[in-house]
Design a protein around this motif. Structure first.
Motif, short mmCIF file in Angstrom:
data_model
loop_
_atom_site.label_atom_id
_atom_site.label_comp_id
_atom_site.label_asym_id
_atom_site.label_seq_id
_atom_site.Cartn_x
_atom_site.Cartn_y
_atom_site.Cartn_z
N LEU A 10 26.86 -22.70 -52.15
CA LEU A 10 25.85 -22.39 -50.98
C LEU A 10 26.07 -21.35 -50.24
O LEU A 10 25.58 -20.55 -49.66
N GLU A 11 27.48 -21.30 -49.67
CA GLU A 11 27.98 -20.24 -48.94
C GLU A 11 27.89 -19.05 -49.63
O GLU A 11 27.28 -18.15 -49.01
N GLN A 12 28.34 -18.81 -50.92
CA GLN A 12 28.02 -17.64 -51.61
C GLN A 12 26.83 -17.02 -51.66
O GLN A 12 26.49 -15.83 -51.81
N THR A 13 25.80 -17.98 -51.94
CA THR A 13 24.49 -17.61 -51.80
C THR A 13 23.65 -17.64 -50.46
O THR A 13 22.34 -17.20 -50.37
N ASN A 14 24.56 -17.82 -49.17
CA ASN A 14 23.94 -17.73 -48.12
C ASN A 14 22.57 -18.69 -47.86
O ASN A 14 21.78 -18.39 -47.23
N THR A 15 23.00 -19.85 -48.61
CA THR A 15 21.80 -20.83 -48.46
C THR A 15 22.41 -21.85 -47.16
O THR A 15 23.39 -22.40 -47.30
N PRO A 16 21.62 -22.05 -46.25
CA PRO A 16 22.03 -22.72 -45.26
C PRO A 16 22.40 -24.38 -45.52
O PRO A 16 21.48 -24.94 -46.49
N PHE A 17 23.41 -24.85 -45.15
CA PHE A 17 23.68 -26.42 -45.35
C PHE A 17 24.38 -26.99 -44.09
O PHE A 17 24.70 -26.31 -43.28
#
Length: 529
Positions: A10-17
């Motif tokens: 998720l971090e690599q795709t800049n997807t918030p979590f």
């Protein structure tokens, strides 16, 4: 896939979590340690024990992701009371929720020398970088830092149309001959920052083109052009620093002033008010309204009870506004400077009592009202003023202000002590000690009414652990301790005003205003103003 591998994805795709971590448990809790990853959709990876508490944490995590701010939440496995989860276990669980994968998006329109330098300089700053162009050679991988998204379009406009530009985005336009097309496509999009690299003369031509397309003046004013700060930049690398300084200025909401100038401004007419309860707030408000720059300090969890008129309430989380003046918790001098520039009051946690030494104020006002001196001395500032019993003017402070109700309230004393503490609260309709609510024993305080509620004598209004606290008389709840604080027997946890509905519990009291007037008089007199 384990939760940490999922987090990396998720971090690599800049997807918030968000990560929810158990930091404290009491009693019967489903788990005592655990980590759970929560996606923006509500999908989870891992668990903190299931049930109602987990559902609550998921909701809180989604809210934290939306706000892009961490938070700490507590759930109690009870059916009633604050933070109750509708359960019968009887335990409690506190978790930290931290947000990740929300790097600010920086869109570079044009892949020429300047935007290549911007990308290289922006990468260490945590931006998620996308660069677009219509010429494949300009987008060669070696020109950009690893992780840059490179978008090739048949035309510059088609490349721009493929972007998901949102109000949180930062856009920099630096093209050779397509800047009019680019700014036409972007000007009406809401962004945090839009910058256009162009000469002053060319800016006039480009902006006139925007007006002819019907772009509003407000939208044009949002465009930073010519772009960047004036630092004499000439090379692409220097220009990139100039541009990113302006981008960071917009991102962080800073003034853009030199820090040297900010320090001078910070110390001008600066007052440190020690303590942030209701009397201290009355003092701070009057000094603020008189043109002084006011900074306050208190312990991490202050035990004031007049919470609706205490700037110290901001130390429990959210900013607090009293009579139109807003106070916010701060942890740095830079943030304090920014708040002062905005006309707000910064409040520090100062357990070590070293703040005065660090910020070197012109005035220190001890408004802790501890009935004794907890360390204030004349050397803390050119003018040091103290409130109430425990101080002797001329010895441990330059002036003391009388705080006992009566004819002397608010009087300035330049030589000698204040009146001793009588131990008797001020009389209201003949009630003194009777209107004060005290803890019946040792435990954690939990209120069952709110400030401003009307109560009847003998009505249950709070608990200290399992011990019920009753209203000592009928009237309005004017003071109430914050929930979750540990108290001992006899500790003051609130008060009831027998005047009832007529009492205004949301504005500064007459006593606080009188004391504040004495402080202002002493400051003006002692500073020779």
């Amino acid at each position: 896939m384990n939760i940490f591998a999922k987090a990396a994805q998720l971090e690599q795709t800049n997807t918030p979590f968000a990560f929810a971590n158990i930091i404290e448990t009491k009693g019967s809790s489903p788990r005592h340690t655990g980590t759970m990853l929560v996606e923006q959709s509500g999908q989870i990876h891992g668990t903190i024990g299931g049930g109602m508490i987990e559902r609550y944490v998921i909701e809180q995590a989604i809210e934290a992701i939306k706000e892009n701010k961490p938070r700490v939440v507590t759930g109690r496995m009870t059916r009633t009371g604050p933070e109750a989860m509708g359960m019968d276990c009887g335990g409690a669980m506190t978790l930290s929720i931290d947000v990740y994968g929300s790097r600010p998006r920086l869109y570079l329109i044009g892949a020429g020398h300047v935007n290549r330098a911007v990308a290289q300089a922006a990468a260490p700053l945590g931006f998620d970088i996308t660069v677009v162009d219509a010429y494949e050679g300009s987008l060669a991988e070696e020109h950009f830092p690893q992780g840059t998204h490179r978008v090739l379009g048949d035309t510059m406009l088609s490349a721009i149309d493929s972007l998901d530009i949102t109000p949180d985005s930062y856009v920099i336009i630096a093209t050779n001959h397509q800047d009019q097309d680019a700014i036409n496509a972007i000007a009406q999009k809401k962004t945090t920052y839009t910058g256009l690299m162009a000469s002053r003369r060319k800016v006039q031509t480009l902006f006139q083109g925007l007006r002819e397309l019907g772009t509003s003046q407000e939208e044009i004013d949002h465009i930073h052009s010519p772009i960047g700060f004036d630092i004499g930049a000439e090379t692409p690398e220097e220009i990139a620093i100039s541009i990113l300084a302006e981008v960071l200025n917009a991102k962080n909401g800073a003034s853009g002033a030199k820090l040297k100038e900010s320090v001078g401004s910070f110390n001008q007419k600066l007052v440190l008010v020690r303590g942030a309860g209701d009397i201290a707030t009355g003092v701070a408000a009057r000094l603020h309204n008189s043109g002084f720059k006011v900074v306050m300090s208190d312990i991490e969890k202050p035990t004031m009870i007049r919470c609706t008129v205490s700037f110290g309430q901001c130390l429990y989380g959210k900013p607090v506004t009293v009579e139109g003046i807003t106070a916010e918790k701060v942890q740095s001098f830079d943030k304090a400077c920014r708040l002062l520039e905005k006309g707000k009051i910064p409040v520090f946690v100062d357990e070590t009592e070293k703040l005065a030494e660090a910020i070197k104020p012109d005035f220190v006002v001890d408004a802790i009202l501890a009935k004794k001196n907890l360390g204030t001395h004349k050397g803390m500032a050119p003018v040091t003023i103290a409130l109430g019993p425990g101080f002797t003017a001329g010895e441990d402070c330059h002036a003391a202000i009388e705080t006992n109700r009566g004819h002397q309230l608010g009087r300035v004393i330049y030589d000698g002590p204040c009146q001793p503490n009588s131990g008797i609260p001020g009389s209201i309709l003949g009630y003194t000690e009777q209107r004060v609510i005290r803890a019946p024993g040792v435990g954690i305080f939990t209120a069952e009414v709110k400030l401003g509620d009307l109560v009847e004598e003998g009505q249950p209004i709070a608990k200290v652990d399992d011990m019920v606290v009753y209203a000592p008389l009928s009237g309005k709840v004017r003071g109430l301790l914050n929930n979750g604080l540990s108290v001992h027997q006899g500790f003051k946890v609130g008060d009831v005003d027998p005047r009832g509905e007529s009492v205004d519990h949301c504005t500064i009291s007459d006593k606080a205003r009188a004391v504040a007037g004495g402080v202002l008089e002493a400051m003006l007199c002692l500073s020779g103003r």
